[in-house]
Design an enzyme around this catalytic site. Structure first.
Site, PDB file in Angstrom:
ATOM      1  N   SER A 227       0.836  -1.196   0.000  1.00  0.00           N
ATOM      2  CA  SER A 227       0.000   0.000   0.000  1.00  0.00           C
ATOM      3  C   SER A 227       0.880   1.259   0.000  1.00  0.00           C
ATOM      4  CB  SER A 227      -0.949  -0.038   1.186  1.00  0.00           C
ATOM      5  OG  SER A 227      -1.991   0.888   1.016  1.00  0.00           O
TER       6      SER A 227
ATOM      7  N   ASP B 237      -8.867  -4.260  -5.871  1.00  0.00           N
ATOM      8  CA  ASP B 237      -8.336  -3.658  -4.643  1.00  0.00           C
ATOM      9  C   ASP B 237      -9.099  -2.369  -4.352  1.00  0.00           C
ATOM     10  OD1 ASP B 237      -6.698  -2.181  -2.764  1.00  0.00           O
ATOM     11  OD2 ASP B 237      -5.028  -3.471  -3.316  1.00  0.00           O
TER      12      ASP B 237
ATOM     13  N   HIS C  34      -7.186  -6.035  -0.437  1.00  0.00           N
ATOM     14  CA  HIS C  34      -6.093  -5.074  -0.519  1.00  0.00           C
ATOM     15  C   HIS C  34      -4.755  -5.801  -0.435  1.00  0.00           C
ATOM     16  CE1 HIS C  34      -3.929  -1.411  -0.289  1.00  0.00           C
ATOM     17  NE2 HIS C  34      -3.777  -1.369   1.018  1.00  0.00           N
TER      18      HIS C  34
END
Length: 533
Positions: A242, A474, A502
């Site tokens: 991320s 995602d 995710h």
């Protein structure tokens, strides 16, 4: 964020938190950057478009004391883990201004096999503790063959967790902040939202007036290079998830010749403005919600519709429920007297979008709130997202999230009128979450420190192959971002996971895990455009 799975949710600009995160990322949303439909090709930089420039290879003499320091390791956390404190300059432009002290942890390679060096990990955020991630997951849960050959290492970035954390509000103040109405219906409610953002920003500014100017992603990436040298590694080996992909890509852009094996999982696109990022992320959460809706109506306990109910109608049913909570919050069995209103309920639903394994928990929580007027389940999901513990205390995740985001990019909006003009685009991107996420992106407008960053491409010319991982559905880091970043990087290799949730590494795909393990252990990158399911 957390019904805790191996990879912690991270927040990009809007999707991280409704109020506290400008938008990530920690979070992310709508039409996104221009990339080709196949592979990772991206257009070349256009005239006038900013490109991150590599730093000189030679270490400036003013920084030599930092690169030459020795770490003093001590036992910490759990058996096998060691901790130390790393010094870095508060201001790289003027190292004489003083130091920032960064917490570092490691677990040495266990063998057998030749040691491959250090593997630095970061779970994202911005604001998530890398040390906590190392000790609770990476250091014990990464594939045994990876842990056998690498020293597993983490550093909490400046302003985060154990590294001189930014603090903004106390527990009761944060409780009030997280319950602020983020879908204002009139001027009074708009004024209340603006006042909440201002109070949050003022608290951060009062706590760390100097540090707040030096918590950028660029500075954190430079800190990682000091750590690399101090650990004795010629090149940086790294797995970032991320927001951690932004940190890793920035490192590659600044130090392309020092790139080792870099995995950027759930990639962010540095070329986007904050508003574009917010809009893309809003669309990302809508994509995830559509997948949840299709699954929900096939389950006997779905409170949002039965078999044959369209995802669009499921969304309308959820939005109607949010509207009911906006007018009349329901009890949540909370010791501090909090009730479940629209803001906390929306956060709870968003939290469950990060991992499809949380969908059964979300169905149960929604059913209790909608049918029994018991908001405890959704409140629990919201609290996990904000990292609020049972005693009413919050980690510094939300504070650091805003501090980094607001410094890295100019604000999405400058005032309520900007938000109102943008609402149609956000609501088109997500009929369910658009309004909330648009208003959530207003917080940086009142930040006490001006942004020092700007949108830019990262090419990292001369770097060894870098693996960029994108998940097709995602919610927080839309797939288009991975395609764009892989196309920008001169040595980018796009690995696609066709799935939900995710990030992808360590989340159930043998294909993804085998591919990344081969890269980390043997230095064999995947063919660009490889797909897994």
């Amino acid at each position: 964020m957390n019904s805790r799975r191996p990879h912690r949710r991270s927040r990009s600009r809007t999707g991280a938190v409704l109020l506290a995160a400008t938008a990530l990322v920690l979070s992310a949303c709508s039409t996104g950057s221009t990339t080709s439909s196949a592979g990772s090709a991206a257009p070349a930089a256009q005239a006038g478009e900013a490109v991150l420039t590599a730093l000189p290879r030679a270490t400036p003499s003013a920084l030599a004391p930092y690169y030459d320091q020795k770490l003093s390791w001590r036992a910490c956390g759990a058996p096998g883990f060691e901790c130390a404190t790393l010094r870095a300059p508060l201001d790289y432009a003027d190292p004489g201004k003083g130091d920032v002290r960064l917490a570092v942890a490691r677990k040495k390679a266990t063998g057998p096999g030749e040691r491959l060096g250090s593997l630095l990990v970061n779970p994202g955020g911005p604001g998530a503790s890398a040390i906590q991630y190392l000790q609770m997951h990476a250091g014990i849960g990464y594939p045994a063959q990876v842990r056998a050959r690498y020293d597993m290492v983490a550093v909490d970035p400046r302003g985060v967790a154990r590294s001189e954390p930014v603090e903004c509000l106390d527990g009761p103040e944060m409780d009030r902040y997280t319950q602020t109405d983020v879908t204002p219906d009139d001027q009074r409610e708009t004024d209340g939202l603006v006042a909440a953002y201002k109070k949050f920003a003022e608290g951060c500014g009062a706590d760390a007036p100097q540090l707040l100017r030096h918590v950028s992603t660029t500075e954190a990436a430079r800190d990682m290079d000091i750590l690399r040298e101090v650990l004795g590694d010629e090149r940086l080996n790294y797995v970032g998830a991320s927001y951690g992909t932004s940190l890793g890509a920035t490192y590659a852009g600044l130090f392309p010749q020092r790139v080792g094996r870099l995995v950027l999982d759930g990639a962010m696109d540095p070329s986007l403005s904050a508003r574009r990022m917010n809009l893309d992320q809003t669309a990302g959460f809508e994509t995830a919600f559509q997948a949840f809706a299709k699954d929900c109506v096939r389950q006997p306990d779905c409170p949002l519709g039965g078999a044959g109910t369209s995802p669009g109608q499921v969304g309308k049913n959820l939005k109607a429920f949010f509207d009911e909570l906006d007018a009349a919050p329901v009890p949540a069995g909370d010791a501090d007297g909090r009730r479940l209103g629209e803001s906390l309920a929306t956060t709870g639903v968003i939290a469950a979008m990060y991992d499809e394994s949380a969908w059964p928990q979300l169905r149960e929580a929604l059913a209790s709130a909608m049918k029994e007027k018991d908001g405890a389940g959704l409140l629990m999901l919201s609290d996990s997202y904000y990292e609020r513990d049972g005693e009413g205390s919050y980690s510094n995740l939300m504070f650091a999230n805003a501090a980094v985001n607001c410094l890295d990019l100019p604000p999405s909006f400058h005032g309520p009128e900007d938000v109102r003009r943008a609402l149609p685009a956000f609501e088109k991107a997500s009929p369910v979450f658009g309004e909330s996420l648009a208003w959530a992106a207003l917080n940086c407008a009142y930040w006490p420190v001006a942004a020092t960053g700007e949108p830019h491409r990262i090419e990292a010319k001369g770097a060894k192959p870098i693996v960029v991982v994108g998940t097709t559905r995602d919610p927080a880091t839309p797939y288009r971002w991975a395609r764009s970043l892989a196309g920008q990087l001169s040595s980018g290799r796009l690995l696609t996971y066709d799935g939900d949730g995710h990030t992808a590494y360590g989340r159930g795909s043998d294909c993804v895990d085998r591919t990344i393990n081969a890269y980390l252990l043997r230095g064999t990158p995947p063919a660009d455009g490889k797909r897994c399911s």
